[in-house]
Design a protein around this motif. Structure first.
Motif, PDB file in Angstrom:
ATOM      1  N   LEU A  28      61.988  44.495  44.384  1.00  0.00           N
ATOM      2  CA  LEU A  28      62.186  43.273  43.515  1.00  0.00           C
ATOM      3  C   LEU A  28      60.693  42.334  44.142  1.00  0.00           C
ATOM      4  O   LEU A  28      60.123  41.862  42.840  1.00  0.00           O
ATOM      5  N   PRO A  29      60.365  42.559  45.245  1.00  0.00           N
ATOM      6  CA  PRO A  29      58.940  41.527  45.292  1.00  0.00           C
ATOM      7  C   PRO A  29      57.782  42.258  44.392  1.00  0.00           C
ATOM      8  O   PRO A  29      56.987  41.657  43.949  1.00  0.00           O
ATOM      9  N   ARG A  30      57.766  43.602  44.239  1.00  0.00           N
ATOM     10  CA  ARG A  30      56.567  44.057  43.346  1.00  0.00           C
ATOM     11  C   ARG A  30      56.874  43.713  42.015  1.00  0.00           C
ATOM     12  O   ARG A  30      55.649  43.555  41.381  1.00  0.00           O
ATOM     13  N   VAL A  31      58.360  43.742  41.624  1.00  0.00           N
ATOM     14  CA  VAL A  31      58.362  43.463  40.187  1.00  0.00           C
ATOM     15  C   VAL A  31      58.092  41.868  39.663  1.00  0.00           C
ATOM     16  O   VAL A  31      57.439  41.448  38.861  1.00  0.00           O
ATOM     17  N   LEU A  32      58.200  41.143  40.644  1.00  0.00           N
ATOM     18  CA  LEU A  32      58.116  39.443  40.851  1.00  0.00           C
ATOM     19  C   LEU A  32      56.278  39.363  40.640  1.00  0.00           C
ATOM     20  O   LEU A  32      55.985  38.609  39.803  1.00  0.00           O
ATOM     21  N   ALA A  33      56.071  40.233  41.505  1.00  0.00           N
ATOM     22  CA  ALA A  33      54.282  40.020  41.649  1.00  0.00           C
ATOM     23  C   ALA A  33      54.038  40.543  40.306  1.00  0.00           C
ATOM     24  O   ALA A  33      52.908  39.664  39.691  1.00  0.00           O
ATOM     25  N   ALA A  34      54.300  41.647  39.903  1.00  0.00           N
ATOM     26  CA  ALA A  34      53.784  42.205  38.432  1.00  0.00           C
ATOM     27  C   ALA A  34      54.047  40.967  37.408  1.00  0.00           C
ATOM     28  O   ALA A  34      53.123  40.950  36.576  1.00  0.00           O
ATOM     29  N   THR A  35      55.061  40.721  37.417  1.00  0.00           N
ATOM     30  CA  THR A  35      55.547  39.812  36.390  1.00  0.00           C
ATOM     31  C   THR A  35      54.721  38.366  36.382  1.00  0.00           C
ATOM     32  O   THR A  35      54.329  38.008  35.363  1.00  0.00           O
ATOM     33  N   ALA A  36      54.505  37.962  37.463  1.00  0.00           N
ATOM     34  CA  ALA A  36      53.550  36.736  37.486  1.00  0.00           C
ATOM     35  C   ALA A  36      52.234  36.913  37.202  1.00  0.00           C
ATOM     36  O   ALA A  36      51.737  36.282  36.493  1.00  0.00           O
ATOM     37  N   LEU A  37      51.716  38.138  37.539  1.00  0.00           N
ATOM     38  CA  LEU A  37      50.431  38.628  37.141  1.00  0.00           C
ATOM     39  C   LEU A  37      50.235  38.741  35.520  1.00  0.00           C
ATOM     40  O   LEU A  37      49.136  38.228  35.042  1.00  0.00           O
ATOM     41  N   VAL A  38      51.324  39.111  35.047  1.00  0.00           N
ATOM     42  CA  VAL A  38      51.172  39.413  33.746  1.00  0.00           C
ATOM     43  C   VAL A  38      51.424  38.054  32.675  1.00  0.00           C
ATOM     44  O   VAL A  38      50.629  37.700  31.835  1.00  0.00           O
ATOM     45  N   VAL A  39      52.068  37.174  33.569  1.00  0.00           N
ATOM     46  CA  VAL A  39      52.307  35.820  32.884  1.00  0.00           C
ATOM     47  C   VAL A  39      50.849  35.048  32.895  1.00  0.00           C
ATOM     48  O   VAL A  39      50.335  34.450  32.004  1.00  0.00           O
ATOM     49  N   LEU A  40      50.268  35.103  34.178  1.00  0.00           N
ATOM     50  CA  LEU A  40      49.035  34.432  34.156  1.00  0.00           C
ATOM     51  C   LEU A  40      47.896  35.039  33.423  1.00  0.00           C
ATOM     52  O   LEU A  40      47.063  34.399  33.032  1.00  0.00           O
ATOM     53  N   ALA A  41      47.829  36.339  33.281  1.00  0.00           N
ATOM     54  CA  ALA A  41      46.851  37.032  32.338  1.00  0.00           C
ATOM     55  C   ALA A  41      47.223  36.568  30.973  1.00  0.00           C
ATOM     56  O   ALA A  41      46.295  36.295  30.161  1.00  0.00           O
ATOM     57  N   ALA A  42      48.521  36.413  30.425  1.00  0.00           N
ATOM     58  CA  ALA A  42      48.738  36.013  29.028  1.00  0.00           C
ATOM     59  C   ALA A  42      48.245  34.813  28.840  1.00  0.00           C
ATOM     60  O   ALA A  42      47.672  34.154  27.780  1.00  0.00           O
TER      61      ALA A  42
END
Length: 297
Positions: A28-42
């Protein structure tokens, strides 16, 4: 001693020094981190994508009301007009030449000055260092009039020297390099001096090889700053053959009046060389910034 002993709790393994900060070992923490990075990149890429989409449409289509960026047919008329009305190859050459020379001279001057502040012992050193640090707080806009008067005095207006020389003074880079040189062990330099190395030999063969990450990071930031510098080249150059790419594209864009499509197209043309340089040297740029910790400066 009591019959029942308190069980010892197993100690958590201590993380090795310098290990990266982890959000957790679970999924779960890895998924949340990846999601946050994708949102910031977008969020970061959205204006860039919007500029690209706007630049390949007509001014009439872009002026239509609505939030959707896709409002008309695909066209490259804005790029064609800019390339036809402006001397883009000459402006690009001037930008590469000026940014490259500014980077080389700034790095050379800043490293020598920083080494003198870090290792030198001379009268007035602290006062001169204080003046250098204080110069960081002076807004560059305050120096435009005195610098322009100096260029007029030395008859350097409309020359490469007038664009390059005022940009090679970088107190911030001197301070950053000085702080890095302070952390280099002096025992290495003393060993070189025992072997008969001169002061410049110690600087060139011992200090600089150990300072490659910080020197690379400083060179990257200086090059980007010199490439994007608009105000000083705009003020000190009147000849179209001496203009840099941002200045030349601005003159072509302003000749159209207030129009969104030529503005987006000229901005993308000015940023395109930096994007290409980043793509070729991406790993070195990221490693330099990460190693020296200049990302938040």
């Amino acid at each position: 001693m009591s019959a029942t002993a308190t069980p010892l709790r197993p100690r958590r393994p201590r993380e090795a020094a310098g290990s990266p900060l982890l959000l957790g070992q679970g999924r779960l923490p890895r998924v949340l981190a990846a999601t946050a990075l994708v949102v910031l990149a977008a969020v970061w890429l959205l204006p860039f994508v919007w500029a690209i989409v706007t630049s390949v449409q007509s001014e009439q289509d872009v002026s239509q009301p609505g939030l959707s960026p896709f409002k008309g047919a695909f066209t490259l008329d804005a790029y064609r007009q800019i390339l036809e009305r402006g001397n883009v190859p000459v402006w690009a050459f001037n930008s590469f030449l000026i940014a490259g020379l500014v980077t080389v001279i700034t790095v050379a001057v800043s490293t020598l000055a920083a080494y003198g502040f870090s290792r030198g012992r001379f009268r007035g050193r602290r006062a001169l260092l204080a003046v250098t640090v204080a110069a960081i707080m002076i807004p560059p806009q305050l120096l435009i009039v005195p610098l322009f008067k100096q260029m007029l005095l030395f008859d350097l207006v409309d020359t490469y020297a007038a664009v390059i020389l005022p940009q090679v003074v970088a107190p911030m880079m001197v301070f950053i390099l000085k702080r890095f040189f302070d952390g280099i062990p002096r025992e290495l330099e003393e060993a070189a001096r025992i072997d008969g190395a001169s002061e410049f030999r110690v600087f060139w063969s011992v200090v600089l090889p150990l300072s490659r990450p910080i020197v690379a990071a400083v060179a990257i930031f200086v090059f980007i700053g010199a490439w994007n510098n608009f105000m000083w080249p705009f003020i000190v150059t009147n000849d179209s053959d001496l203009m840099t790419l941002p200045v030349g594209l601005a003159t072509v864009r302003d000749s159209h009046g207030v129009q969104y499509v030529p503005g987006m197209a000229s901005a993308l043309l000015a940023a395109l060389p930096l994007i290409v340089v980043f793509l070729f040297f991406q790993r070195r740029i990221v490693n330099s910034v990460a190693t020296t910790g200049l990302g938040g400066s």
